[in-house]
Write a protein that holds these residues in place. Structure first.
Motif, mmCIF file in Angstrom:
data_model
loop_
_atom_site.group_PDB
_atom_site.id
_atom_site.type_symbol
_atom_site.label_atom_id
_atom_site.label_comp_id
_atom_site.label_asym_id
_atom_site.label_seq_id
_atom_site.Cartn_x
_atom_site.Cartn_y
_atom_site.Cartn_z
ATOM 1 N N ASP A 157 0.848 -1.186 0.000
ATOM 2 C CA ASP A 157 0.000 0.000 0.000
ATOM 3 C C ASP A 157 0.888 1.243 0.000
ATOM 4 O O ASP A 157 2.119 1.143 -0.035
ATOM 5 N N SER A 158 0.286 2.392 0.087
ATOM 6 C CA SER A 158 1.036 3.648 -0.011
ATOM 7 C C SER A 158 2.014 3.857 1.146
ATOM 8 O O SER A 158 2.942 4.649 1.044
ATOM 9 N N GLU A 159 1.823 3.142 2.258
ATOM 10 C CA GLU A 159 2.725 3.263 3.401
ATOM 11 C C GLU A 159 3.796 2.174 3.434
ATOM 12 O O GLU A 159 4.604 2.129 4.348
ATOM 13 N N GLY A 160 3.791 1.276 2.439
ATOM 14 C CA GLY A 160 4.800 0.227 2.383
ATOM 15 C C GLY A 160 4.413 -1.071 3.057
ATOM 16 O O GLY A 160 5.221 -1.998 3.144
ATOM 17 N N HIS A 161 3.147 -1.183 3.536
ATOM 18 C CA HIS A 161 2.676 -2.433 4.144
ATOM 19 C C HIS A 161 2.295 -3.415 3.041
ATOM 20 O O HIS A 161 1.805 -3.014 1.988
ATOM 21 N N ILE A 162 2.485 -4.699 3.312
ATOM 22 C CA ILE A 162 2.046 -5.737 2.370
ATOM 23 C C ILE A 162 0.537 -5.621 2.194
ATOM 24 O O ILE A 162 -0.206 -5.459 3.161
ATOM 25 N N ASP A 163 0.076 -5.740 0.952
ATOM 26 C CA ASP A 163 -1.343 -5.634 0.633
ATOM 27 C C ASP A 163 -1.873 -7.016 0.253
ATOM 28 O O ASP A 163 -1.823 -7.414 -0.901
ATOM 29 N N PHE A 164 -2.347 -7.765 1.275
ATOM 30 C CA PHE A 164 -2.937 -9.079 1.017
ATOM 31 C C PHE A 164 -4.425 -8.981 0.695
ATOM 32 O O PHE A 164 -5.068 -9.979 0.443
ATOM 33 N N GLY A 165 -4.977 -7.800 0.722
ATOM 34 C CA GLY A 165 -6.418 -7.620 0.628
ATOM 35 C C GLY A 165 -7.055 -8.015 -0.686
ATOM 36 O O GLY A 165 -8.251 -8.230 -0.745
ATOM 37 N N LYS A 166 -6.290 -8.107 -1.733
ATOM 38 C CA LYS A 166 -6.872 -8.411 -3.041
ATOM 39 C C LYS A 166 -6.652 -9.880 -3.370
ATOM 40 O O LYS A 166 -5.524 -10.345 -3.467
#
Length: 183
Positions: A157-166
């Protein structure tokens, strides 16, 4: 736990959502998994004859397996479980063991081995960071077979966190063909 700003990254460039006040050494890894089994010969058939693990040590009540010469990645024993049943649904315990393959082609080979053995899959997923196959071993232990994409391709995401949401659809046909010579 402490909240982190986007500037606080791990060695892989991932920004944890929370970090311990006393973080563990970043070099720590999971070395091996040791599981109870009801039947040593049954797990031998699955892990050695179907999947292709090497036997490092075997005795009547225990089996130690490896890929590539490590002292053992997987251990199995019947010391307290010979002839036993898997834990019933709704109980705590192991969710799954992830076996990481080095390439997409190697994961494709694992899938072809499972298909040839008529071994059922419980599910498949493309998590963005990795592609995964989900199944159960002969004792009902959950397994995830996966290969990791290069870290620079991991969704963040925009903050650099892993985006597992999709949830992404795994290209199962492409995975079956991966690593095979074209006709």
């Amino acid at each position: 736990m402490t909240r982190l700003s986007p500037e606080t990254k791990t060695a892989t460039g991932i920004v944890p959502v929370e970090r311990s006040e006393r973080p563990i050494d970043p070099g720590v890894t999971i070395g091996h998994v040791h599981l109870k089994t009801a039947d040593i010969d049954r797990v031998y058939h699955f892990y050695v004859e179907i999947l292709g693990f090497d036997v490092i040590f075997r005795m009547p009540q225990a089996l130690f397996l490896s890929a590539g010469g490590y002292h053992h990645h997987l251990g199995f024993n019947t010391w307290e479980s010979k002839g036993g049943n898997p834990p019933p649904p709704g109980t705590t315990g192991l969710y799954h063991v992830a076996i990481r393959y080095p390439t997409r082609a190697a994961l494709g080979d694992a899938l072809r081995r499972l298909v040839a053995a008529n071994w059922p899959l419980d599910g498949v997923n493309d998590h963005g960071t990795h592609e995964a196959l989900y199944l159960s071993d002969p004792d009902g232990n959950g397994l995830e077979f996966a290969w990791d994409r290069p870290e620079d391709q991991w969704p963040r995401d925009s903050e650099g966190h892993i985006d597992f949401g999709k949830n992404r659809r795994l290209d199962i046909e492409g995975l079956l063909k991966e690593g095979l010579e074209p006709d």
